[in-house]
Enzyme design. Structure first.
Site, PDB file in Angstrom:
ATOM      1  N   LYS A  54       2.896 -10.248  66.762  1.00 15.19           N
ATOM      2  CA  LYS A  54       2.739 -10.805  68.112  1.00 15.19           C
ATOM      3  C   LYS A  54       4.066 -10.726  68.872  1.00 15.19           C
ATOM      4  CE  LYS A  54      -1.136 -13.703  66.734  1.00 15.19           C
ATOM      5  NZ  LYS A  54      -1.616 -14.969  66.185  1.00 15.19           N
ATOM      6  N   GLN A  98       0.896 -20.894  65.057  1.00 13.50           N
ATOM      7  CA  GLN A  98       0.151 -20.059  64.110  1.00 13.50           C
ATOM      8  C   GLN A  98      -0.587 -20.941  63.098  1.00 13.50           C
ATOM      9  OE1 GLN A  98      -0.071 -16.589  64.307  1.00 13.50           O
ATOM     10  NE2 GLN A  98      -1.675 -16.927  62.787  1.00 13.50           N
ATOM     11  N   ASP A 121      -3.780 -19.651  73.508  1.00 12.72           N
ATOM     12  CA  ASP A 121      -4.873 -19.424  72.560  1.00 12.72           C
ATOM     13  C   ASP A 121      -6.179 -19.998  73.098  1.00 12.72           C
ATOM     14  OD1 ASP A 121      -4.325 -17.906  70.337  1.00 12.72           O
ATOM     15  OD2 ASP A 121      -3.413 -19.557  69.198  1.00 12.72           O
TER      16      ASP A 121
END
Ligand code: NAP
Length: 294
Positions: A54, A98, A121
């Site tokens: 990422k 994460q 997200d």
């Protein structure tokens, strides 16, 4: 019929090129790059590799990434206080924690602590609610990537019957919520199937578009689809394969070899949905910067 492959790698490259253009325009206007903060707690090898890719993708798109690492013994307070610091940092436009987190840390509480305007997200209930009422700032990355795969491969869901196999909060429910909206690239009739569905094949055979996110290989086989269906296979499953150096290969949730003779188009695994997830994370971060305005 042999299905056309929907090339997620190529479509993701186009999304990433657009993000790079947006990031450059943002830089020209503000003197700052859109910034993504990644939070990695513990030393899970899979999580480390996801975060690494990422951050690499951010750099390639001309965006800033700020990596934060906490030990696997980190407490709830330590993780939340890092999130609070990032919420307040004007150079951070998007925050990605994460998952999974170590078991002493309550994931839901951490996701709730991220301010919704930096929640790239799109897991915060505010963003989930905005998605449902058709006014999203951000859409969750994998479901948004699925919509882009459909539209950009010439398979617009408008007016189609989409059957989704799976009802998780990260894939099944949000992809259904996106595609059912009265909106461009959506406007579908959506059916959701799950383990409580009796005779799932009766539904999947009616699908013009089938999105399969069950987390189990061979959930959908050739006898369960109608000729000409478009299939998005979200699944990523490792199965043993002695012919591979690693000892395993990746397969989706669909019996690819069987259905490809009946489907009009299908995503491969790997190289379908996977690359789109990172591309949409970048797009959300660029959008978060734009919404912040500086
Ligand atoms: P999940 O949380 O395990 O949810 C799976 C869902 O599928 C559940 O709703 C379950 O029903 C349903 N299901 C399981 N077996 C089924 C069956 N035989 N028939 C009908 N429904 C069934 O999984 P997830 O997080 O949504 O992920 C799904 C798959 O996508 C996994 O393989 C995952 O690795 C992959 N994935 C890929 C990406 C990517 O970027 N490529 C991103 C996210 C996920 P119940 O609710 O009744 O239990």
């Amino acid at each position: 019929m042999t299905a056309t492959l929907i090339d997620g790698t190529a479509i993701a490259a186009k999304v990433r090129a657009q993000v790079a253009t947006d990031a450059a325009a943002y830089f020209a206007g503000t003197g700052k790059k859109p910034g993504l903060a990644t939070v990695l707690v513990g030393d899970n090898a899979g999580s480390q590799s996801y975060v690494k890719s990422k951050r690499k993708a951010c750099a390639e798109a001309g965006m800033e990434s700020f990596g934060f690492e906490l030990p696997k013994t980190a407490t709830q307070e330590e993780v939340e206080s890092l999130v609070a610091r990032l919420n307040a940092d004007p150079n951070v436009h998007g925050i990605l924690v994460q998952l999974p987190l170590p078991k002493q840390v309550d994931e839901n509480k951490v996701l709730l602590a991220i301010t919704p305007r930096k929640d790239v997200d799109a897991f915060h209930p505010v963003n989930v609610g905005k998605l449902l009422i058709g006014e999203p700032d951000f859409m969750p990355c994998t479901p948004a990537g699925i919509q882009q795969l459909l539209v950009r491969s010439g398979n617009d869901p408008d007016g189609k019957h989409v059957v989704v196999c799976g009802r998780s909060n990260i894939v099944g429910k949000p992809v259904a919520a996106i595609l059912v909206q009265k909106a461009k690239g959506a406007n579908a009739t959506v059916t959701i199937c799950h383990t409580g569905t009796k005779d799932m094949a009766a539904f999947t055979r009616q699908a013009d578009i089938l999105v399969v996110a069950s987390g189990r290989p061979n959930t959908v086989t050739a006898d369960m689809v109608k000729p000409g269906v478009v299939i998005i296979d979200v699944g990523v499953n490792r199965i043993e394969d002695a012919t591979k150096k690693s000892g395993f290969r990746l397969v989706g949730d669909v019996d690819f070899d069987g259905v490809k003779e009946k489907a009009a188009a299908i995503t491969p695994v790997p190289g379908g949905v996977g690359p789109m997830t990172i591309a949409m994370l970048l797009a959300n971060t660029a959008k978060a910067a734009k919404l912040a305005g500086k």
